[in-house]
Motif scaffolding. Structure first.
Motif, short mmCIF file in Angstrom:
data_model
loop_
_atom_site.label_atom_id
_atom_site.label_comp_id
_atom_site.label_asym_id
_atom_site.label_seq_id
_atom_site.Cartn_x
_atom_site.Cartn_y
_atom_site.Cartn_z
N PRO A 1 40.31 60.60 -18.94
CA PRO A 1 40.64 60.74 -17.52
C PRO A 1 39.52 61.36 -16.67
O PRO A 1 39.40 61.07 -15.49
CB PRO A 1 41.88 61.62 -17.49
CG PRO A 1 42.29 61.84 -18.88
CD PRO A 1 41.23 61.33 -19.80
N GLN A 2 38.69 62.20 -17.26
CA GLN A 2 37.61 62.83 -16.50
C GLN A 2 36.56 61.80 -16.06
O GLN A 2 35.85 62.03 -15.09
CB GLN A 2 36.92 63.93 -17.32
CG GLN A 2 37.75 65.20 -17.46
CD GLN A 2 38.85 65.07 -18.51
OE1 GLN A 2 38.73 64.29 -19.44
NE2 GLN A 2 39.93 65.81 -18.33
N LYS A 3 36.46 60.70 -16.76
CA LYS A 3 35.45 59.68 -16.41
C LYS A 3 36.02 58.57 -15.54
O LYS A 3 35.32 57.60 -15.24
CB LYS A 3 34.87 59.08 -17.69
CG LYS A 3 34.03 60.06 -18.49
CD LYS A 3 33.38 59.35 -19.65
CE LYS A 3 32.49 60.31 -20.41
NZ LYS A 3 31.84 59.64 -21.54
N PHE A 4 37.27 58.68 -15.13
CA PHE A 4 37.93 57.60 -14.40
C PHE A 4 37.18 57.21 -13.12
O PHE A 4 36.88 56.04 -12.90
CB PHE A 4 39.38 57.98 -14.07
CG PHE A 4 40.11 56.95 -13.28
CD1 PHE A 4 40.38 55.71 -13.82
CD2 PHE A 4 40.53 57.21 -11.98
CE1 PHE A 4 41.07 54.74 -13.10
CE2 PHE A 4 41.21 56.26 -11.25
CZ PHE A 4 41.48 55.02 -11.81
N ASN A 5 36.88 58.16 -12.25
CA ASN A 5 36.21 57.84 -10.98
C ASN A 5 34.84 57.21 -11.20
O ASN A 5 34.48 56.24 -10.53
CB ASN A 5 36.09 59.08 -10.10
CG ASN A 5 37.42 59.52 -9.55
OD1 ASN A 5 38.32 58.71 -9.39
ND2 ASN A 5 37.55 60.79 -9.25
N GLN A 6 34.08 57.74 -12.12
CA GLN A 6 32.76 57.19 -12.42
C GLN A 6 32.88 55.76 -12.97
O GLN A 6 32.16 54.86 -12.55
CB GLN A 6 32.03 58.07 -13.42
CG GLN A 6 30.65 57.55 -13.78
CD GLN A 6 29.98 58.40 -14.86
OE1 GLN A 6 30.51 59.40 -15.31
NE2 GLN A 6 28.80 57.99 -15.25
N GLU A 7 33.81 55.57 -13.90
CA GLU A 7 34.01 54.24 -14.48
C GLU A 7 34.45 53.23 -13.43
O GLU A 7 33.98 52.10 -13.40
CB GLU A 7 35.02 54.28 -15.63
CG GLU A 7 34.36 54.23 -16.97
CD GLU A 7 35.36 54.19 -18.10
OE1 GLU A 7 35.90 53.09 -18.37
OE2 GLU A 7 35.60 55.23 -18.69
N MET A 8 35.37 53.63 -12.56
CA MET A 8 35.87 52.70 -11.54
C MET A 8 34.78 52.37 -10.53
O MET A 8 34.70 51.25 -10.04
CB MET A 8 37.12 53.25 -10.85
CG MET A 8 38.34 53.32 -11.77
SD MET A 8 38.63 51.85 -12.81
CE MET A 8 38.95 50.60 -11.61
N GLY A 9 33.91 53.34 -10.22
CA GLY A 9 32.78 53.05 -9.34
C GLY A 9 31.85 52.02 -9.96
O GLY A 9 31.43 51.07 -9.29
N ASN A 10 31.55 52.18 -11.24
CA ASN A 10 30.69 51.22 -11.94
C ASN A 10 31.35 49.85 -12.01
O ASN A 10 30.69 48.82 -11.79
CB ASN A 10 30.38 51.71 -13.36
CG ASN A 10 29.50 52.92 -13.37
OD1 ASN A 10 28.80 53.20 -12.40
ND2 ASN A 10 29.53 53.67 -14.46
N LEU A 11 32.64 49.80 -12.33
CA LEU A 11 33.34 48.51 -12.43
C LEU A 11 33.47 47.84 -11.07
O LEU A 11 33.36 46.62 -10.96
CB LEU A 11 34.71 48.69 -13.07
CG LEU A 11 34.70 49.08 -14.54
CD1 LEU A 11 36.13 49.33 -15.04
CD2 LEU A 11 34.01 48.05 -15.39
N SER A 12 33.69 48.62 -10.02
CA SER A 12 33.78 48.05 -8.66
C SER A 12 32.46 47.38 -8.30
O SER A 12 32.44 46.27 -7.78
CB SER A 12 34.10 49.13 -7.64
OG SER A 12 35.38 49.64 -7.85
#
Length: 136
Positions: free
Chosen positions: A38-49
């Motif tokens: 869960p701590q990497k959620f925002n970073q991962e979603m930014g990369n995927l977006s």
């Protein structure tokens, strides 16, 4: 979905396509074959977006990406959108594309407790709703 630059070969794990009245709607799902952090959620979603919405996105007005989700294993079955309150997929003022995560516990999935089925069902409902079609 067309690729903006053929040099990049980005492919999400799943692309669901709904075609209604000569317009195509897409739901992009990228599987994470691990317990979700869960701590990497925002970073991962930014990369995927960037990777799936901006880099390869749609190229015509007859195509629209409605959602981008990660799909991962976890202890519970859950769905979470980055949008809160009325902008969420299941609320009244939904914005697109929706971005979020779907977490599944294969041992605990039932017909009544399957967030992946619920999310896909909601998109089908929206795409076949005449008021949604008149807005898009």
């Amino acid at each position: 979905m067309a690729r903006a630059n053929k040099k990049y070969y980005e492919n999400p794990d799943f692309i669901l396509e709904i075609e209604i009245r000569q317009k195509k709607y897409f739901l992009i799902i990228d599987a994470k074959y691990k317990i979700y952090n869960p701590q990497k959620f925002n970073q991962e979603m930014g990369n995927l977006s960037y990777k799936y919405l901006h880099k390869i996105g749609t190229t015509t007005t007859k195509e629209q990406v409605l959602g981008l989700y990660t799909l991962s294993l976890n202890q519970s079955n859950s769905y979470e959108s980055i949008y809160k309150n009325t902008f969420d997929l299941f609320q009244t003022d939904t914005v697109f594309p929706q971005i979020g995560k779907i977490e599944l516990n294969p041992i605990k999935i039932t017909i009544n407790n399957n967030p992946l089925q619920k999310v896909i069902g909601r998109y089908i409902h929206l795409c076949t709703n005449p008021s949604f079609l008149s807005l898009n």
